[in-house]
Design an enzyme around this catalytic site. Structure first.
Site, short mmCIF file in Angstrom:
data_model
loop_
_atom_site.label_atom_id
_atom_site.label_comp_id
_atom_site.label_asym_id
_atom_site.label_seq_id
_atom_site.Cartn_x
_atom_site.Cartn_y
_atom_site.Cartn_z
N HIS A 145 49.20 42.21 -67.22
CA HIS A 145 50.44 42.99 -67.28
C HIS A 145 50.30 44.17 -68.22
O HIS A 145 49.72 44.03 -69.28
CB HIS A 145 51.56 42.04 -67.76
N GLU A 182 48.77 42.65 -60.47
CA GLU A 182 49.37 41.36 -60.83
C GLU A 182 50.41 40.93 -59.80
O GLU A 182 50.69 39.73 -59.65
CB GLU A 182 50.00 41.40 -62.23
N CYS A 232 31.59 59.02 -47.38
CA CYS A 232 32.16 58.40 -48.58
C CYS A 232 32.19 59.27 -49.84
O CYS A 232 33.24 59.39 -50.48
CB CYS A 232 31.41 57.14 -48.96
N LYS A 275 34.07 62.69 -49.60
CA LYS A 275 35.45 62.33 -49.25
C LYS A 275 36.21 61.86 -50.48
O LYS A 275 37.33 62.27 -50.77
CB LYS A 275 35.39 61.24 -48.17
N CYS A 282 27.03 58.76 -45.61
CA CYS A 282 27.77 58.40 -46.82
C CYS A 282 27.61 59.44 -47.93
O CYS A 282 28.59 59.96 -48.45
CB CYS A 282 27.29 57.04 -47.32
N TYR A 323 40.66 56.48 -39.84
CA TYR A 323 40.73 56.68 -41.29
C TYR A 323 40.10 58.02 -41.66
O TYR A 323 40.49 58.65 -42.64
CB TYR A 323 40.09 55.51 -42.06
N GLU A 362 42.29 60.35 -43.93
CA GLU A 362 41.76 60.66 -45.26
C GLU A 362 41.59 62.17 -45.44
O GLU A 362 41.95 62.73 -46.47
CB GLU A 362 40.44 59.93 -45.52
#
Lengths: 111, 520
Positions: B495, B500, B89, B92, B84, B226, B230
């Site tokens: 909003h 939302e 992670c 990346k 990681c 991924y 990625e």
């Protein structure tokens, strides 16, 4: 004859000038607002790598240090005093961390 | 007769069995007196191993953590922190951010920013900044371990018996540690397709890409995980000509409709895709570029092109080979090679535990490894009986158009409950920020998979759009609390946001109505 060079400097400009004169060396710098030398760091200095340079840098008077725009905070990214850094690396110890002999020794002896 | 190392009671020497004239039954006479060097030895200093060891130390246990990085084929190595922090992670996400900023710079002009010349990206500047941040994390972990009194050893750990770990330094020096409990958290490493000529000699993996000092240039990314998408995503985003070579489907295991939206966006934004293609060989030409030959499975014909770099992202293999597991009796899953674990992370050997990427059936994620590690430490210290809950874990794929999800994919929900027992609500929406920037939002989409009837419990939630990770995190809590569509509809949206739109979802797939959000 000690295996490292100790340099006392006062203020940002003096620090930068002294560092630029020693490019290529393993540089450690201790920033403090105290005049008195820090006993914990002193006690571990025998572990400094051969040929390294140890700066004892006084950051200046309290009002200067309290100013958030002072060069130490802005350019060297110091967040508090005392701070011990290994110049040119992300290795640093801040405030209480500087008073822990094992952490200081770890920084002096790490690759 | 076992040839495990032991202390021979006759000669009081630590050595191997063979010299001892009297056969001693090894198992069962282990030190009940409890004179172990450590309460806990953790092999692996990644997300899981560090969390476990620090937690155990805080609970008063005597802990040692062993971390060792076998350099990659290309020679890349890194400090403590595991995948990681060093090759996953963290770097990346930073490189993904670099790519997003490139897009933002293009959008900026529409928002009035006067940008003088053409914008270009310098790999070295980005790489140095990312690598420095990673180094500061390595240092941070070192300070924390020291501070929390966890003994850290930069050695390659292996099991000699159920209470003894051998550590090997880079120079071959050996250390022995005995422990009441042993935890294995060695994670995994990228696989190389060793059957493809030239693959190992000329290709790189995710272990290398983040540590390159110079730009990888025109890159071929092989794989559709991924990791592949990625990496291909940020390489395209920083201006490099990038091709993704996919054998069958993208993002296997993820909702396939969402996976399609992710790859559609990438194609629209400049990443080339070579679908249904299988690489055959990689050759290095005299100019230094790599020539890749592959088979187009649709036509059956071979194709060829040149690249500066070839990045293999064809899966990860668990780090178990050199642990000495077979000898000690720790059972593995034959297919995956991962360690078989129970709900409490225990292995087939009573005091040996394994968790994180190395555990069979476990998600390969940092947050689950961290939480599992902390709970394991607490259980071993006798402070709790709580087991790790691996359900309802939210994740996000950080492709140029991010995809966040929690719960079941639509196909998984269909398979478990039956198509007639689920209701899928969906919406195509347009982020407000895209309007002025004149950006295409065709793949910005929301899908809420619900159990049909009653309050319609949410089985899965899917979102493609900007900041998908930030959007999904909050909804994951609702999911964990057993949220229903009613709860979702009762929630008033903030909003103007993209998030939302999740609270406003009302068109079902079953209705066949147009799912495009219109107006405010």
């Amino acid at each position: 004859m000690s295996h490292y060079e100790e340099v006392k400097v006062h203020g940002y400009d003096e620090f930068c000038k002294a560092v630029s004169e020693r490019k290529g060396n393993d540089i450690f710098a201790y920033f403090s607002d105290c005049v008195k030398a820090e006993p914990v760091v002193r006690g571990v200095m025998s572990h400094l790598p051969e040929g390294s340079v140890f700066f004892y840098c006084q950051v200046g008077e309290r009002p200067y240090w309290k100013d958030p725009n002072n060069e130490f905070k802005k350019t060297l990214k110091l967040s508090g005093v005392p701070t011990l850094i290994r110049y040119g690396t992300p290795q640093k110890l801040v405030e209480e961390e500087c008073f822990k002999a094992d952490l200081v020794r770890m920084m002096f002896t790490e690759d | 007769m076992s040839n495990l190392g032991h202390t021979c009671w006759l000669c009081l020497l630590w050595s191997h069995y063979q010299h001892c004239p009297i056969e001693i039954e090894w198992h069962g006479i282990w030190f009940v007196t409890g004179t172990f060097d450590y309460d806990l030895v953790v092999i692996g200093g990644g997300s899981g191993g560090l969390a476990c060891s620090k937690e155990a130390a805080q609970l008063g246990q005597k802990v040692a953590v062993l971390d060792y990085v076998e350099p990659s084929v290309k020679g890349t190595k890194w400090g403590i922190g595991g995948t990681c922090v060093n090759v996953g992670c963290i770097p990346k996400k930073l490189m993904h951010q670099a790519a997003l900023l490139g897009t933002a710079l293009k959008d900026a002009q529409k928002y009035g920013w006067q940008i003088p010349g053409p914008i270009s990206h310098d790999w070295s500047t980005m790489a140095e900044a990312v690598q420095n941040h990673v180094r500061s994390l390595n240092w941070g972990h070192r300070v924390q371990l020291q501070d929390k009194e966890v003994k850290y050893l930069n050695v390659k750990g292996s099991l000699l018996d159920e209470h003894t770990v051998k550590g090997l330094t880079r120079t071959g020096k050996e250390t022995m540690l005995t422990a009441k409990n042993i935890v294995i958290a060695t994670g995994g490493r990228p696989k190389y397709p060793t059957h493809i000529p030239g693959a190992v000699e000329h290709g790189i993996t995710s272990d290398d890409i983040f540590w390159l000092k110079e730009s990888p240039g025109k890159t071929l990314v092989v794989g559709a995980s991924y990791v592949a998408l990625e990496c291909a995503g940020f390489l395209t985003g920083i201006g490099l000509e990038t091709t993704v070579m996919v054998r069958s489907i993208p993002l296997r295991g993820f909702d396939q409709q969402m996976a399609g939206l992710v790859t559609d966006y990438m194609e629209a934004y400049g990443t080339k895709f070579s679908w249904r293609s299988v690489p055959k060989s990689v050759d290095k030409l005299s100019s230094g570029v790599l020539q890749v030959t592959w088979t187009d499975e649709q036509t059956g014909k071979d194709q060829r092109d040149t690249f500066d770099s070839v990045l293999w992202a064809v899966g990860r293999a668990p780090e178990t080979k050199t642990l000495g597991l077979e000898k000690v009796g720790v059972k593995l899953n034959k297919e995956s090679g991962k360690i078989l674990v129970a709900a409490d992370e225990s292995t087939s050997v009573p005091n040996i535990y394994a968790f994180g990427d190395i555990g069979e059936g476990r998600p390969e994620l940092t947050p689950t490894a961290i939480k599992a590690g902390k709970l394991l430490a607490r259980r071993l210290a006798g402070r709790t009986n709580e087991l790790m809950n691996y359900d309802n874990v939210a994740t996000t794929v950080f492709t140029p158009l991010e995809y966040g999800c929690v719960g079941l994919s639509e196909e998984e929900a269909e398979s478990r409950h039956g198509k007639d027992s689920i209701e899928v609500y969906h919406a195509f929406y347009k982020p407000l920020e895209f309007t002025v920037a004149e950006r295409d939002a065709s793949q910005c989409y929301i899908k809420v998979v619900c159990k049909r009837g009653g309050d319609q419990r949410i089985l899965g939630l899917h979102f493609t759009g900007p900041n998908a990770g930030e959007v999904t995190q909050g909804f994951a809590m609702g999911f964990q609390c057993g949220a229903t569509l009613t709860h979702l509809k009762e929630t008033v949206g903030i909003h103007p946001t993209c998030a939302e739109e999740l609270t406003k979802v009302n068109v079902s797939k079953r209705s066949g109505l147009d799912a495009t959000v219109t107006g405010c």
